[in-house]
Design an enzyme around this catalytic site. Structure first.
Site, PDB file in Angstrom:
ATOM      1  N   ASN A 115     -77.102   1.412 -56.029  1.00  0.00           N
ATOM      2  CA  ASN A 115     -75.952   0.587 -55.640  1.00  0.00           C
ATOM      3  C   ASN A 115     -75.542   0.861 -54.201  1.00  0.00           C
ATOM      4  O   ASN A 115     -75.152  -0.064 -53.479  1.00  0.00           O
ATOM      5  CB  ASN A 115     -74.781   0.796 -56.598  1.00  0.00           C
ATOM      6  CG  ASN A 115     -74.959   0.000 -57.877  1.00  0.00           C
ATOM      7  OD1 ASN A 115     -74.854  -1.228 -57.868  1.00  0.00           O
ATOM      8  ND2 ASN A 115     -75.276   0.688 -58.966  1.00  0.00           N
TER       9      ASN A 115
ATOM     10  N   GLY B  21     -78.583   6.290 -56.205  1.00  0.00           N
ATOM     11  CA  GLY B  21     -78.033   5.544 -55.075  1.00  0.00           C
ATOM     12  C   GLY B  21     -78.558   4.125 -54.916  1.00  0.00           C
ATOM     13  O   GLY B  21     -78.546   3.589 -53.807  1.00  0.00           O
TER      14      GLY B  21
ATOM     15  N   ASN C  81     -64.988   0.785 -58.584  1.00  0.00           N
ATOM     16  CA  ASN C  81     -66.103   1.416 -59.297  1.00  0.00           C
ATOM     17  C   ASN C  81     -66.994   0.327 -59.884  1.00  0.00           C
ATOM     18  O   ASN C  81     -66.531  -0.783 -60.143  1.00  0.00           O
ATOM     19  CB  ASN C  81     -65.548   2.280 -60.441  1.00  0.00           C
ATOM     20  CG  ASN C  81     -66.635   2.981 -61.238  1.00  0.00           C
ATOM     21  OD1 ASN C  81     -67.559   3.565 -60.663  1.00  0.00           O
ATOM     22  ND2 ASN C  81     -66.550   2.922 -62.563  1.00  0.00           N
TER      23      ASN C  81
ATOM     24  N   GLU D 146     -75.919  -5.563 -61.060  1.00  0.00           N
ATOM     25  CA  GLU D 146     -75.023  -4.648 -60.337  1.00  0.00           C
ATOM     26  C   GLU D 146     -75.203  -4.813 -58.832  1.00  0.00           C
ATOM     27  O   GLU D 146     -74.239  -4.833 -58.063  1.00  0.00           O
ATOM     28  CB  GLU D 146     -75.320  -3.191 -60.721  1.00  0.00           C
ATOM     29  CG  GLU D 146     -74.984  -2.857 -62.157  1.00  0.00           C
ATOM     30  CD  GLU D 146     -75.137  -1.377 -62.464  1.00  0.00           C
ATOM     31  OE1 GLU D 146     -74.824  -0.530 -61.608  1.00  0.00           O
ATOM     32  OE2 GLU D 146     -75.597  -1.047 -63.578  1.00  0.00           O
TER      33      GLU D 146
ATOM     34  N   ASP E  83     -62.776   4.266 -66.588  1.00  0.00           N
ATOM     35  CA  ASP E  83     -63.336   2.919 -66.779  1.00  0.00           C
ATOM     36  C   ASP E  83     -62.268   1.896 -67.190  1.00  0.00           C
ATOM     37  O   ASP E  83     -62.542   0.969 -67.955  1.00  0.00           O
ATOM     38  CB  ASP E  83     -64.509   2.945 -67.774  1.00  0.00           C
ATOM     39  CG  ASP E  83     -65.635   3.842 -67.275  1.00  0.00           C
ATOM     40  OD1 ASP E  83     -65.866   3.876 -66.053  1.00  0.00           O
ATOM     41  OD2 ASP E  83     -66.269   4.528 -68.097  1.00  0.00           O
TER      42      ASP E  83
ATOM     43  N   MET F 233     -70.504  10.946 -60.527  1.00  0.00           N
ATOM     44  CA  MET F 233     -70.417  11.450 -61.904  1.00  0.00           C
ATOM     45  C   MET F 233     -69.384  12.564 -62.088  1.00  0.00           C
ATOM     46  O   MET F 233     -69.552  13.420 -62.950  1.00  0.00           O
ATOM     47  CB  MET F 233     -71.798  11.936 -62.362  1.00  0.00           C
ATOM     48  CG  MET F 233     -72.860  10.852 -62.360  1.00  0.00           C
ATOM     49  SD  MET F 233     -72.423   9.424 -63.380  1.00  0.00           S
ATOM     50  CE  MET F 233     -72.703  10.106 -65.005  1.00  0.00           C
ATOM     51  N   ARG F 234     -68.334  12.550 -61.274  1.00  0.00           N
ATOM     52  CA  ARG F 234     -67.246  13.525 -61.451  1.00  0.00           C
ATOM     53  C   ARG F 234     -65.984  12.794 -61.810  1.00  0.00           C
ATOM     54  O   ARG F 234     -65.693  11.737 -61.234  1.00  0.00           O
ATOM     55  CB  ARG F 234     -66.964  14.277 -60.137  1.00  0.00           C
ATOM     56  CG  ARG F 234     -68.025  15.240 -59.712  1.00  0.00           C
ATOM     57  CD  ARG F 234     -68.174  16.395 -60.645  1.00  0.00           C
ATOM     58  NE  ARG F 234     -67.033  17.301 -60.702  1.00  0.00           N
ATOM     59  CZ  ARG F 234     -66.926  18.263 -61.600  1.00  0.00           C
ATOM     60  NH1 ARG F 234     -67.861  18.443 -62.514  1.00  0.00           N
ATOM     61  NH2 ARG F 234     -65.889  19.070 -61.585  1.00  0.00           N
TER      62      ARG F 234
ATOM     63  N   HIS G 270     -69.483  -0.270 -63.227  1.00  0.00           N
ATOM     64  CA  HIS G 270     -69.767   0.322 -64.537  1.00  0.00           C
ATOM     65  C   HIS G 270     -70.738  -0.594 -65.280  1.00  0.00           C
ATOM     66  O   HIS G 270     -70.546  -1.812 -65.288  1.00  0.00           O
ATOM     67  CB  HIS G 270     -68.456   0.465 -65.321  1.00  0.00           C
ATOM     68  CG  HIS G 270     -68.657   1.046 -66.681  1.00  0.00           C
ATOM     69  ND1 HIS G 270     -68.859   2.393 -66.890  1.00  0.00           N
ATOM     70  CD2 HIS G 270     -68.722   0.454 -67.898  1.00  0.00           C
ATOM     71  CE1 HIS G 270     -69.020   2.607 -68.191  1.00  0.00           C
ATOM     72  NE2 HIS G 270     -68.953   1.450 -68.824  1.00  0.00           N
TER      73      HIS G 270
HETATM   74  C1  GRF Z   1     -75.167   2.505 -62.292  1.00  0.00           C
HETATM   75  O1  GRF Z   1     -75.650   1.994 -63.504  1.00  0.00           O
HETATM   76  C2  GRF Z   1     -73.673   2.356 -62.208  1.00  0.00           C
HETATM   77  O2  GRF Z   1     -73.193   1.203 -62.849  1.00  0.00           O
HETATM   78  C3  GRF Z   1     -73.190   3.586 -62.924  1.00  0.00           C
HETATM   79  O3  GRF Z   1     -74.085   4.595 -62.562  1.00  0.00           O
HETATM   80  C4  GRF Z   1     -75.333   4.016 -62.205  1.00  0.00           C
HETATM   81  C5  GRF Z   1     -75.623   4.468 -60.811  1.00  0.00           C
HETATM   82  O4  GRF Z   1     -76.888   4.053 -60.375  1.00  0.00           O
HETATM   83  N1  GRF Z   1     -71.814   3.866 -62.592  1.00  0.00           N
HETATM   84  P1  GRF Z   1     -77.275   4.196 -58.849  1.00  0.00           P
HETATM   85  O5  GRF Z   1     -77.071   5.654 -58.471  1.00  0.00           O
HETATM   86  O6  GRF Z   1     -76.359   3.290 -58.053  1.00  0.00           O
HETATM   87  O7  GRF Z   1     -78.708   3.779 -58.760  1.00  0.00           O
END
Ligand code: GRF
Length: 216
Positions: free
Chosen positions: A16, A14, A109, A176, A147, A92-93, A111
């Protein structure tokens, strides 16, 4: 005008989500998090949401007989919270076509590669193995193929000799946390237009300088 209501979907750390929480703490930020959903119990992201006083739901996909039923449960919760934009943040689903269609142009999203290069998983290790000199991250609208979808913004980072997946991931993650809240801001300000499957950010400039790696 009211703030854009977000749902943030997570499965893990988490960081992000945290970047979005921190951005939303600024009074002039034009979005707010109405709901956090995790499909995994006990993850760090849930703690971050709770610490920020946000409503959190754990919707465990394993408790649903099908992807469609899991997705429907999420849609119902997201709509009940009055959400206008879904932010996938390490969720992750895979999502069903129905869910993706329902949230068409209302779901983004992040990535950790420069799409369309390196879709899928283990992208940092794959970028290094390919000998790429740059990698980075991409914020994009979500389409059915994983993606893919109109790109809103990207940040490029150099790949250094001796990088491994972890050092590269850390360098990308810093970016990010900058570009995800920025993309949400642009959307909330009504500045992102989708034309011919390309996202255009009204009034945003491109840099003029090129970057070369290794340095000449
Ligand atoms: C990040 O690298 C994001 O780009 C990818 O999964 C990771 C998630 O990291 N989709 P976090 O849970 O936000 O720390």
């Amino acid at each position: 005008m009211g703030k854009l209501k977000l749902a943030v979907l997570i499965s893990g750390r988490g960081s992000n989500l945290q970047a979005l929480i921190d951005a939303c703490a600024a009074p002039d930020y034009p979005a707010e998090i109405a709901l956090v959903i995790s499909n995994v119990a006990g993850v760090e992201g849930i703690e971050r949401a709770t610490n920020a006083g946000l409503p959190v739901l754990v919707i465990d996909h394993k408790k649903y007989p099908s992807r469609a039923e899991f997705d429907l449960e999420m849609t119902q919760a997201i709509e009940a919270a009055g959400v206008e934009l879904i932010c996938l943040a390490g969720f992750m689903r895979l999502l069903s076509e129905e869910f993706i269609d329902h949230w068409h142009n209302r779901m983004i999203n992040i990535h950790p590669s420069l799409l369309p290069a390196f879709k899928g998983l283990d992208v940092q290790a794959r970028a290094i193995a390919a000998g790429a000199r740059f990698s980075g991250c991409t914020v994009h609208y979500v389409r059915f193929d994983m993606d893919t979808g109109p790109i809103i913004t990207q940040a490029a980072v150099p790949i250094h000799t001796g990088d491994d997946a972890d050092t590269l991931a850390a360098r990308i993650l810093v970016q990010e946390h900058i570009i995800y809240p920025q993309a949400v801001r642009w959307i909330a300000e009504g500045r992102v237009m989708i034309e011919n499957q390309q996202a255009i950010v009204d009034g945003a400039d491109a840099p003029t300088a090129a970057v070369i790696n290794p340095l000449p």
